[in-house]
Design a protein around this motif. Structure first.
Motif, PDB file in Angstrom:
ATOM      1  N   HIS A 150       0.828  -1.204   0.000  1.00  0.00           N
ATOM      2  CA  HIS A 150       0.000   0.000   0.000  1.00  0.00           C
ATOM      3  C   HIS A 150       0.867   1.260   0.000  1.00  0.00           C
ATOM      4  O   HIS A 150       0.667   2.172  -0.803  1.00  0.00           O
ATOM      5  CB  HIS A 150      -0.963   0.010   1.191  1.00  0.00           C
ATOM      6  N   GLU A 151       1.889   1.265   0.874  1.00  0.00           N
ATOM      7  CA  GLU A 151       2.662   2.513   0.977  1.00  0.00           C
ATOM      8  C   GLU A 151       3.554   2.745  -0.249  1.00  0.00           C
ATOM      9  O   GLU A 151       3.734   3.886  -0.685  1.00  0.00           O
ATOM     10  CB  GLU A 151       3.458   2.583   2.292  1.00  0.00           C
ATOM     11  N   SER A 187       1.296   3.731  -3.297  1.00  0.00           N
ATOM     12  CA  SER A 187       0.812   5.111  -3.091  1.00  0.00           C
ATOM     13  C   SER A 187       1.936   6.106  -3.365  1.00  0.00           C
ATOM     14  O   SER A 187       1.730   7.146  -4.014  1.00  0.00           O
ATOM     15  CB  SER A 187       0.347   5.342  -1.648  1.00  0.00           C
ATOM     16  N   ILE A 199      -5.378  -4.201  -2.892  1.00  0.00           N
ATOM     17  CA  ILE A 199      -4.657  -3.123  -2.194  1.00  0.00           C
ATOM     18  C   ILE A 199      -3.913  -2.243  -3.203  1.00  0.00           C
ATOM     19  O   ILE A 199      -3.960  -1.004  -3.132  1.00  0.00           O
ATOM     20  CB  ILE A 199      -3.667  -3.718  -1.159  1.00  0.00           C
ATOM     21  N   ALA A 241      -4.440   1.658  -3.986  1.00  0.00           N
ATOM     22  CA  ALA A 241      -3.363   2.635  -3.773  1.00  0.00           C
ATOM     23  C   ALA A 241      -3.041   3.405  -5.046  1.00  0.00           C
ATOM     24  O   ALA A 241      -2.185   4.288  -5.036  1.00  0.00           O
ATOM     25  CB  ALA A 241      -2.120   1.915  -3.253  1.00  0.00           C
TER      26      ALA A 241
END
Ligand code: KIV
Ligand code: ZN
Length: 518
Positions: free
Chosen positions: A127-128, A131, A161, A165
């Motif tokens: 996710h990070e 993103s 996910i 994102a």
């Protein structure tokens, strides 16, 4: 995402310069990468994966320059699921009119064990990082490496996910070439059915060829809804390679009746780019390779030849011209002039400036004096030889004494950094003696990992193309050369490999081990 492409349009994503270049020994120079990228762009490839920018400064520069040069294609760089990789990738691709960041992480149990992440920790990382990539670039591709060996529930979870994102393309890699066509299709179908948001993004298929099923697996994925095929020219790639661009594109063209999908590829450019990739990567195309192999349009048996003369369709499902192969092969001889040579080389995909033409013409005349007939393949070999790395060493003179009386010996002059050095060495046969002479003049500890000779055309006056692969401290380099004299071709191929080794030693950066992603 609003997408105006017709539903049957399949995007071609070429990764010759990233996944292909990872074949041990297939390293290309900066200029060669730019040349191949230009040919890919001109032939209509939709997305070019130009390299892995964090892997080395050389990769970074190549991706940046390809991004600046690209006219139509999206230019993509690879990045692991780490902010520093993604930032470096963006730094390189941002120069493109249409940049893309491709980030990935291994999601199967075997690959999760390496960074030692739990499923939840990996999900958070995905996710990070996606993103982060999406904040830099509005075109983001995400790949769950080893997807075909990832638990289905987990695969659905992480794909969801990544879409959430901001990923715009989800690539499903068969990293180890383990899947089979029905399973490849089922996987795409399952993801499209189960993952919320799947209709908003493009699914890609990325198949390796360990079981010889890469092309079939990619086409099966398309039938199930994938709309991007990842592939390489000549199927270049680690181990058994990747889906071959020429195979999927021609399959979609020839069997449009049962595979009603189209690409934007100008197929008449296939043969040219195949030859250039073979030349610059040092990986010759196997004779019986589909579409681009030397025998793909050759007919030997009487029944086949008879059928061909009456109606080519009896034994050919596509025309040689469809892939840019000229119908007649025997063309040039010692009376052919400069204009004819330029024209012929143009047909074979080589656009030469006047000074280059002059140089090649001299070499062509020398070849035509030694050979009765000069075939297309002879000219390609000649060009391969004249475009191989001009390094610090060149073979200036070679004379060998060989025959039934041992020992055989070689008298060699090598020009090293502009200075001539001479030596005589003995060996077990003329090639061994020649290689020993090279070693005396340029001492090194590289191991000869492969020595291969093949005749380019038929007859005792045929040119021999010699490939030499050397290994030094885990690094592999190749050299290639052609000559009507096999020992001369061997000496030049060996020296070319050593020149590449010198370049490789200089280029090696601490981060070089990163190159080993499939
Ligand atoms: O084969 C593979 O999994 C890859 C990924 C980096 C996409 O090449
Ligand atoms: Zn791969």
């Amino acid at each position: 995402m609003t997408d105006k492409r017709p539903d049957n349009r399949v995007l071609i994503f070429d990764t010759t310069l990233r996944d292909g270049e990872q074949s041990p020994g297939a390293t290309m120079t900066h200029d060669e990468k730019l040349e191949i990228a230009e040919l890919l762009d001109e032939m209509g490839v939709d997305i070019i994966e130009a390299g892995f920018p964090i892997a080395s400064d050389g990769d970074f520069e190549a991706v940046s320059d390809i991004a600046r040069q690209a006219k139509n294609a999206v230019i993509c760089g690879l990045a692991r699921a780490q902010f520093k990789d993604i930032d470096r990738c963006w730094e390189a691709v941002r120069h493109a009119k249409r940049p893309r960041i491709h980030t990935f992480i291994g999601t199967s149990p075997l690959h999760r064990a390496i960074p030692n992440l739990t499923m939840d920790e990996m999900a958070a990382r995905i996710h990070e990082t996606v993103s982060h990539a999406r904040n830099l670039c509005d075109n983001v591709q995400w790949s769950p490496m080893d997807a075909t060996r990832t638990e289905h529930d987990y695969l659905c979870r992480v794909v969801e996910i990544a879409i959430g994102a901001g990923a715009t393309t989800i690539n499903i890699p068969d990293t180890v070439g383990y899947t089979a066509p029905r399973e490849s299709a089922d996987l795409i179908r399952m993801l499209k059915e189960r993952v919320p948001g799947a209709d908003e993004i493009v699914f890609a298929t990325h198949c390796h060829n360990d079981l010889g099923m890469a092309t079939a697996n990619a086409l099966a994925a398309v039938e199930a809804g994938a709309r991007q095929i990842e592939c390489t020219i000549n199927g270049l790639g680690e181990r058994a390679g990747n889906t071959a661009l020429e195979e999927v594109v021609m399959a979609l063209k020839v069997r449009h009746d049962i595979l009603p999908y189209s690409t934007g590829i100008d197929t008449t450019r296939i043969m040219n780019i195949s030859r250039r990739v073979a030349a610059v990567s040092g990986f010759p195309v196997q004779y019986n390779k589909a579409i681009v192999g030397k025998n793909a349009f050759a007919h030997e048996s009487g029944i086949h030849q008879d059928g061909m003369l009456k109606n080519a369709q009896t034994f050919e499902i596509m025309r040689p011209e469809d892939i840019g192969l000229s119908a007649s092969n025997l063309v040039m001889g010692k009376h052919s002039g400069r204009a004819a040579l330029r024209d012929k080389l143009r047909q074979l995909g080589y656009e030469l400036a006047d000074n280059q033409l002059n140089d090649v013409f001299v070499r062509f005349k020398a070849l035509a004096d030694r050979k009765k007939e000069v075939y297309d393949d002879d000219l390609v070999a000649l060009m391969t030889d004249s475009t191989s790395a001009e390094g610090q060493m060149q073979v200036k003179f070679l004379r060998v004494i060989c025959g039934t009386e041992a020992p055989q010996s070689a008298d060699l002059i090598l020009t090293i950094n502009g200075v001539d050095h001479q030596v005589t060495a003995q060996g077990d046969g003329p090639v061994d003696a020649t290689f020993n002479a090279v070693k005396k003049l340029f001492p090194h500890s590289a191991r000869l990992a492969l020595y291969q000779v093949h005749a380019v055309t038929e007859g005792t006056d045929a040119q021999a193309t010699v490939s030499v692969r050397l290994e030094e401290g885990g690094k592999i380099v190749t050299g290639q050369s052609s000559d009507t004299d096999t020992v001369v071709a061997s000496a030049k191929a060996y020296v070319n490999a050593l020149n590449n080794l010198v370049v490789r030693r200089e280029k090696t950066k601490p981060a070089d081990e990163l190159k080993s992603v499939s």
